[in-house]
Design an enzyme around this catalytic site. Structure first.
Site, PDB file in Angstrom:
ATOM      1  CB  ALA A  50      -1.697  -7.259  13.161  1.00  9.51           C
ATOM      2  N   GLY A  81       2.921  -6.019  10.014  1.00  6.11           N
ATOM      3  CA  GLY A  81       2.776  -7.135   9.075  1.00  6.11           C
ATOM      4  C   GLY A  81       1.912  -6.777   7.881  1.00  6.11           C
ATOM      5  CG  ASP A  82      -2.064  -4.177   6.498  1.00  5.43           C
ATOM      6  OD1 ASP A  82      -2.589  -4.979   5.706  1.00  5.43           O
ATOM      7  OD2 ASP A  82      -2.248  -2.943   6.451  1.00  5.43           O
ATOM      8  CB  ALA A  83       3.182  -1.914   6.430  1.00  5.04           C
ATOM      9  CD  GLU A 108      -1.162  -2.079   0.572  1.00  2.00           C
ATOM     10  OE1 GLU A 108      -1.407  -1.224  -0.295  1.00  2.00           O
ATOM     11  OE2 GLU A 108      -1.800  -2.191   1.622  1.00  2.00           O
TER      12      GLU A 108
END
Length: 162
Positions: free
Chosen positions: A56, A59-61, A64
């Protein structure tokens, strides 16, 4: 300590659009861009050893960066750009995006979403736990695909309406 050269891979040429100059025709210049170096390959068996929270985080990076790239054009003030990006990367938006793509996910991808969703113990105070869990599942999926299947990641990201 001697300087170490970093190999960025072969240059790739892509067309760029530059604003037309007054009294001239529009031109398409070519800009050299380095291809992304290949990622470290992680065997499928080892991938399951990576925690959903770590996926996660990646995945967040990835998400974004995808959203920031999407909003680069047309040119606008950085503050306006930032507000649009923040609106898209909020947990509420990520949960909506997960719902919009869920029907096209494979069983393996749904398993990773579930692992990410179940890895959440706490959520921010002003956010419903279910929303936060879905957003974490979405980010886990993106982190998993980034490592395991980048072409599938591209397909999934292209299905999301930003």
């Amino acid at each position: 300590m001697p300087n170490k050269k970093i190999d960025l891979g072969p240059a790739k040429q892509i067309p760029s659009e530059s604003p037309p100059e007054s009294n001239s025709r529009e031109t398409n210049e070519v800009v050299n861009v380095r291809e992304t170096p290949s990622l470290t390959k992680i065997p499928q068996s080892s991938l399951k050893q990576i925690s959903p929270v770590s996926l996660a985080y990646i995945g967040d990076a990835i998400y974004e960066l995808h959203v920031r790239t999407h909003y680069l054009l047309p040119h606008r003030k950085i503050a306006d750009h930032h507000h649009q990006v923040v609106k898209q990367v909020r947990a509420e938006s990520q949960a909506e995006h997960l719902q919009s793509i869920y029907s096209i996910l494979t069983e393996e991808e749904k398993t990773w979403v579930k692992r990410g969703r179940n890895s959440v113990n706490k959520s921010p105070r002003k956010l419903a736990p279910g929303i936060y869990q879905q957003a974490t599942g979405f980010e886990t999926l993106l982190g998993y695909l980034y490592i395991a299947n980048p072409s599938r990641l591209d397909h999934i990201l292209n299905q999301i309406k930003i």
